[in-house]
Design a protein around this motif. Structure first.
Motif, PDB file in Angstrom:
ATOM      1  N   GLY A  47       0.792  -1.220   0.000  1.00 14.11           N
ATOM      2  CA  GLY A  47       0.000   0.000   0.000  1.00 14.11           C
ATOM      3  C   GLY A  47       0.825   1.272   0.000  1.00 14.11           C
ATOM      4  N   THR A  91       1.756  10.511   0.878  1.00 11.96           N
ATOM      5  CA  THR A  91       0.839   9.433   1.243  1.00 11.96           C
ATOM      6  C   THR A  91      -0.580   9.700   0.730  1.00 11.96           C
ATOM      7  OG1 THR A  91       0.611  10.480   3.425  1.00 11.96           O
ATOM      8  CG2 THR A  91       2.144   8.629   3.250  1.00 11.96           C
ATOM      9  N   ARG A  92      -1.011  10.961   0.762  1.00 10.88           N
ATOM     10  CA  ARG A  92      -2.349  11.286   0.237  1.00 10.88           C
ATOM     11  C   ARG A  92      -2.430  11.090  -1.269  1.00 10.88           C
ATOM     12  NH1 ARG A  92      -4.035  16.714   3.631  1.00 10.88           N
ATOM     13  NH2 ARG A  92      -4.510  15.626   5.581  1.00 10.88           N
ATOM     14  N   GLY A  95      -2.516   7.383  -1.900  1.00 11.71           N
ATOM     15  CA  GLY A  95      -3.821   6.837  -1.556  1.00 11.71           C
ATOM     16  C   GLY A  95      -4.864   7.174  -2.597  1.00 11.71           C
ATOM     17  N   ALA A 107      -5.219   1.250  -0.677  1.00 14.90           N
ATOM     18  CA  ALA A 107      -5.258   2.684  -0.366  1.00 14.90           C
ATOM     19  C   ALA A 107      -5.334   2.944   1.141  1.00 14.90           C
ATOM     20  CB  ALA A 107      -6.454   3.333  -1.064  1.00 14.90           C
ATOM     21  N   ALA A 110      -1.966   3.839   3.042  1.00 13.30           N
ATOM     22  CA  ALA A 110      -1.510   5.180   2.662  1.00 13.30           C
ATOM     23  C   ALA A 110      -2.331   6.249   3.375  1.00 13.30           C
ATOM     24  CB  ALA A 110      -1.592   5.360   1.143  1.00 13.30           C
ATOM     25  N   ALA A 111      -3.646   6.049   3.419  1.00  7.43           N
ATOM     26  CA  ALA A 111      -4.532   7.014   4.082  1.00  7.43           C
ATOM     27  C   ALA A 111      -4.267   7.053   5.586  1.00  7.43           C
ATOM     28  CB  ALA A 111      -5.984   6.656   3.811  1.00  7.43           C
ATOM     29  N   SER A 132      -7.693  13.036   4.625  1.00  5.78           N
ATOM     30  CA  SER A 132      -7.333  11.650   4.965  1.00  5.78           C
ATOM     31  C   SER A 132      -8.572  10.831   5.320  1.00  5.78           C
ATOM     32  CB  SER A 132      -6.338  11.633   6.129  1.00  5.78           C
ATOM     33  OG  SER A 132      -5.169  12.349   5.802  1.00  5.78           O
ATOM     34  N   ILE A 135     -10.299   9.841   2.079  1.00  9.84           N
ATOM     35  CA  ILE A 135      -9.670   8.710   1.365  1.00  9.84           C
ATOM     36  C   ILE A 135     -10.062   7.396   2.036  1.00  9.84           C
ATOM     37  CG2 ILE A 135      -7.487   7.621   0.703  1.00  9.84           C
ATOM     38  CD1 ILE A 135      -6.273  10.445   0.543  1.00  9.84           C
TER      39      ILE A 135
END
Length: 377
Positions: A47, A91-92, A95, A107, A110-111, A132, A135
């Protein structure tokens, strides 16, 4: 590497990166990330962890050296915040990219990372946490975990409501996710209401013809498509295609112009030109693929195809793959777009000329432009 929690220093509890349960496995590459088991370690690696493994080391390793001045301490704190902000962006974006690719489960890590870093910088009640949450909500909806999706959206909605100066961009994203949730529940009337709010807020922030607004049109078209209201869906798909076509054409034109002229420029001017040229981030590339391929596939299944619509979406896809350096795919789609354009009774001369010029440039790529992939070198 397996861990024995009993061997931890007194008062230290190592927790799993994904579920926050006691950890028994350590990442052997960064040695600052822990997991409850191999399954969560593998899920996190796929991820997000593969991308950020080494970046986590300076963020999670305590600085033991003595700093003699207040200025040095402030500089270290600023450096830490800067690194954390970069991690939030990375990371956003990752995601969001995974969501557009339909990889909802991937995803989630990452979120979660973006949420964790946002809390570290902004605290638990900040509006900065909302992207966040959204996501995570969209990932939950994609995994058909609608109750979990509702919980994340409720948290995001509450944060937005108690933030009077919340931006229209965040309100747009929240409305879009609510629209997706209601669509997944089969409540199309409520879904369309929220998607209309999405378009309103996005238009207010970015304008009506921006790619960040086009997502609302696209999801609204999908709802009408599910209800078999094909005329409305078709008009919205046409609008989405036009927005992406215009945006991609602007990037391609700027990029090819830069390559045609930069040979006679000084290095400083070339550098300035490169900063001005627009580009797509990873998430936007994935969104363009998802949206344009979906519209292309829907149009291909229609019995009486609209040649102009097929030419436009085909050309948009060709430009997208050109920007992704997939020249073979760009050439194939460009030829199909030209065939669709040539088959029309009443040609749009501007579109036809644009497609012909683009295809001609592709054929001359190895000799004329400095955009060649390795296979042409």
């Amino acid at each position: 590497m397996t861990l024995n929690p009993l061997a931890n220093p007194k008062g230290v509890k190592l927790l799993c990166e994904l579920c926050q349960k006691p950890a028994f496995v350590q990442c052997t590459k960064c040695r600052v990330t822990y997991y409850c088991g191999v399954e969560h370690q593998q899920a996190d690696w796929v991820g997000i962890h593969e991308k950020i493994c080494q970046l986590l080391i300076p963020l999670r390793t305590p600085h033991l050296s003595f700093l003699s001045s207040e200025e040095q301490r402030k500089k270290r704190e600023q450096d830490l915040v800067h690194r954390q902000r970069n991690m939030i962006d990375l990371t956003r974006t990752t995601g969001q990219k995974l969501l557009f690719e339909g990889k909802h489960e991937q995803a989630v890590p990452a979120a979660m990372q973006s949420l964790r870093f946002s809390i570290d910088i902004h605290g638990l009640d900040s509006i900065e946490l909302v992207p966040s949450y959204l996501i995570l909500a969209e990932a939950s909806i994609g995994l058909h975990k609608l109750s979990q999706g509702e919980e994340y959206l409720a948290q995001a909605q509450w944060t937005v409501l108690k933030t009077p100066d919340c931006s229209s961009a965040i309100k747009s994203k929240l409305a879009r996710n609510l629209g997706l949730l209601y669509a997944a529940q089969g409540n199309y009337e409520e879904s369309l209401r929220h998607l209309a709010d999405d378009i309103f807020h996005a238009s207010e922030e970015f304008g009506t013809d921006d790619i960040r607004t086009s997502g609302g049109y696209f999801h609204m078209a999908n709802v009408f498509f599910r209800q078999n209201h094909m005329d409305v869906a078709d008009s919205l798909y046409t609008r989405v295609t036009a927005i992406w076509h215009s945006h991609l054409l602007r990037i391609v034109t700027a990029r090819t112009r830069k390559n045609d002229t930069q040979s006679g420029m000084s290095s400083a001017v070339v550098e300035l030109e490169e900063r001005v040229v627009e580009s797509l981030d990873e998430a936007q590339e994935a969104e363009a693929k998802q949206v344009l391929h979906s519209i292309h596939d829907i149009r291909e299944q229609v019995t009486n195809q609209d040649a102009a619509a097929m030419a436009t979406v085909g050309h948009a896809l060709a430009m997208l793959y050109y920007l992704l350096d997939d020249i073979h795919k760009a050439t194939e789609l460009g030829q199909k777009a030209q065939t669709s354009s040539d088959s029309r009774e009443h040609k749009d001369d501007e579109l036809a000329a644009c497609i012909i010029e683009f295809n001609s440039a592709l054929y001359q790529l190895p000799n004329k432009m400095n955009l060649m992939p390795a296979e042409y070198s």
